[in-house]
Design an enzyme around this catalytic site. Structure first.
Site, PDB file in Angstrom:
ATOM      1  N   GLY A 190      31.730 -68.912 -40.788  1.00  0.00           N
ATOM      2  CA  GLY A 190      30.405 -68.765 -41.455  1.00  0.00           C
ATOM      3  C   GLY A 190      30.106 -69.906 -42.007  1.00  0.00           C
ATOM      4  CB  ALA A 191      31.507 -73.093 -42.395  1.00  0.00           C
ATOM      5  CB  ALA A 246      29.952 -69.898 -30.261  1.00  0.00           C
ATOM      6  CG  ASP A 300      26.416 -71.995 -32.513  1.00  0.00           C
ATOM      7  OD1 ASP A 300      25.482 -73.129 -32.627  1.00  0.00           O
ATOM      8  OD2 ASP A 300      26.902 -71.438 -33.484  1.00  0.00           O
TER       9      ASP A 300
END
Ligand code: PMV
Length: 308
Positions: A90-91, A97, A139
């Site tokens: 989450g960054a 992906a 991604d």
């Protein structure tokens, strides 16, 4: 062993969801996965200390994504999947992906299948859809293929040949961010004020076009200016945070040629471009413990990430 690369979006995040081009680069950090025959399907994720049964943990997005991937292999044996995740989740570095790509490659390997990056990326999109309502596909495409490329939903990846490698620094604000939420927030702004947001996307489009030339001509000064401009537009779409602003400022003050948030925003990571390796080190030192330097080059094999 299957590998899925992490990625940074150099230019064009969010606009890419709405059909505009973005430029992304694979980085050397990513996810390694293996699969072996087992009595029941099970997946383990390190260093998260997480163990999931895809059938039993349906409330976990990761378990649902896993079930979506496993259903693509009818008649397969039961599998024990182990994934080693080198990316922060989450960054904005494409962690989800990369997990999908690595697991697909690990399963292919154990089943003796060999597929192109494009085929792997297409299946990894199903995985991505569990996490993000409306992923652009950038991604999973870059995670599978690596290198530096222009991406649109329509044309997919078109590799960019870099005049010379560029020196990037990746800093993590450590603020949790949800790409699903930031993508939905931009979509709401687009619905409410189509004219203003379209202007923003068109400005990003022109930044991307100039950035392709600057990458080909190896002009890090121009790339830095374009990053600053792209960041300003992302901030005006309310995707930045005080922490990301402070980090971009600190990077510029430490000598970076430009800086911007990368990926979904609302927290997560930022990137800065430096003129050379030693300047990149100075910038990294200004961005805190978890910052790292990444040298980005044209082909997947040439990408080289030096951990801090
Ligand atoms: O936050 P990440 O690493 O998933 O990157 C998201 C990039 C966006 O353009 C915001 C969304 C997308 O699907 O392209």
């Amino acid at each position: 062993m299957g590998f899925g690369r992490g990625k940074v979006i150099l230019f064009g995040e969010h606009a890419v969801v709405h059909g505009y081009p973005a430029i992304a680069a694979g980085i050397e950090r990513g996810v390694h996965a293996s699969a072996t025959g087992a009595e029941e399907d099970i997946a383990e994720f390190d260093p998260w200390n997480l163990r999931l049964c895809p059938g039993a943990n349906a409330e976990e997005p990761l378990a649902r994504a896993l079930a979506a991937i496993l259903s693509l292999y009818p008649g397969r044996p039961r599998l024990h999947i182990r994934a080693n995740v080198e990316l922060p989740a989450g960054a904005g570095l494409g962690c989800s992906a990369a997990i999908g790509v690595a697991i697909l490659r690990a399963i292919d390997e154990v089943l003796g299948r060999s597929r192109s990056d494009r085929e792997i990326a297409a299946d990894a999109l199903r995985w991505e859809k569990v996490f993000h309502g409306n992923p652009s596909g950038v991604d999973n495409a870059v995670s599978a293929a690596g290198g530096v490329a222009r991406y649109t939903k329509e044309d997919g990846l078109i590799p960019i040949h870099l005049g010379a490698p560029i020196h990037l620094v990746v800093g993590n604000s450590e603020e949790p961010s949800s790409t699903k939420e930031t993508v939905a927030s931009v979509a709401r702004q687009y619905e409410r004020n189509r004219q203003r947001v379209t202007k923003n996307f068109e400005a990003i489009d022109s930044i991307v076009r100039n950035a392709v030339l600057a990458l080909q001509e190896c002009d890090p000064v121009a790339l830095g200016q374009l990053m600053d401009m792209n960041h300003m537009i992302l901030s005006s779409l309310m995707l930045s945070t005080p922490k990301l602003e402070a980090m971009c400022k600190a990077a510029r003050e430490a000598g970076a040629l430009g800086a911007k948030l990368t990926g979904g925003g609302g927290g997560g990571c930022m990137i800065a471009i430096a003129a050379n390796a030693s300047q990149a080190e100075t910038v990294r030192a200004a961005l805190g413990e978890s910052a790292f330097v990444t040298k980005v080059a044209s082909s997947a094999g040439a990408i080289d990430t030096e951990a801090s």
